[in-house]
Design a protein around this motif. Structure first.
Motif, PDB file in Angstrom:
ATOM      1  N   ARG A  46       2.012   6.298   5.216  1.00  0.00           N
ATOM      2  CA  ARG A  46       2.803   5.914   4.039  1.00  0.00           C
ATOM      3  C   ARG A  46       3.986   5.045   4.449  1.00  0.00           C
ATOM      4  O   ARG A  46       5.091   5.535   4.670  1.00  0.00           O
ATOM      5  N   PRO A  47       3.789   3.737   4.548  1.00  0.00           N
ATOM      6  CA  PRO A  47       4.902   2.846   4.897  1.00  0.00           C
ATOM      7  C   PRO A  47       5.844   2.671   3.702  1.00  0.00           C
ATOM      8  O   PRO A  47       5.489   2.998   2.568  1.00  0.00           O
ATOM      9  N   ASP A  48       7.032   2.156   3.975  1.00  0.00           N
ATOM     10  CA  ASP A  48       7.999   1.922   2.903  1.00  0.00           C
ATOM     11  C   ASP A  48       7.550   0.820   1.947  1.00  0.00           C
ATOM     12  O   ASP A  48       7.919   0.828   0.776  1.00  0.00           O
ATOM     13  N   GLU A  49       6.769  -0.130   2.451  1.00  0.00           N
ATOM     14  CA  GLU A  49       6.276  -1.215   1.602  1.00  0.00           C
ATOM     15  C   GLU A  49       4.873  -1.607   2.048  1.00  0.00           C
ATOM     16  O   GLU A  49       4.451  -1.282   3.147  1.00  0.00           O
TER      17      GLU A  49
END
Length: 125
Positions: A46-49
């Motif tokens: 789950r990356p920030d963007e």
């Protein structure tokens, strides 16, 4: 890619600890400050963007790969999926939600067909 494009950032993702340890050591030895290395399953990461470009080896069928990677994209994201056999059949199974094309590759010292399937999502996010 990270060596050739020091102006870009890369994230290398794999769930296999042995592979990740090797990649981390290579990144360290090469002094690649533009590379992040994550030991995680694709569906759990789950990356920030989202990303502009996703490159994947042939780890599952193309429709499943797109399903698993959906949360990693942003509008205009391109997925390059490395495939061997049955690329056209997997491309045909995508349906109307994607634009795709098969790019034949000539890989030295590798027997059999290899290709990339370039896929973009049609629907807007």
């Amino acid at each position: 890619l990270a060596i050739m494009r020091p102006d870009m950032s890369f994230v290398l993702l794999d769930s296999n600890g042995k592979k990740i340890r090797f990649v981390r050591q290579a990144v360290l030895e090469l002094g690649l400050g533009n590379v992040g290395v994550e030991q995680e399953r694709l569906e759990s990461y789950r990356p920030d963007e989202g990303f502009d470009l996703l490159i994947a080896r042939a780890f599952t069928s193309l429709p499943r790969m797109l399903e698993l990677a959906d949360h990693l994209r942003r509008p205009g994201t391109l997925l390059l999926a490395m495939k061997a056999e049955q690329a056209e059949a997997e491309q045909a199974a995508l349906g109307e939600a994607y634009d795709s094309r098969v790019i034949e590759l000539d890989v030295p010292f590798v027997n059999g067909a290899r290709c990339l399937i370039a896929v973009t999502w049609r629907e807007k996010r």
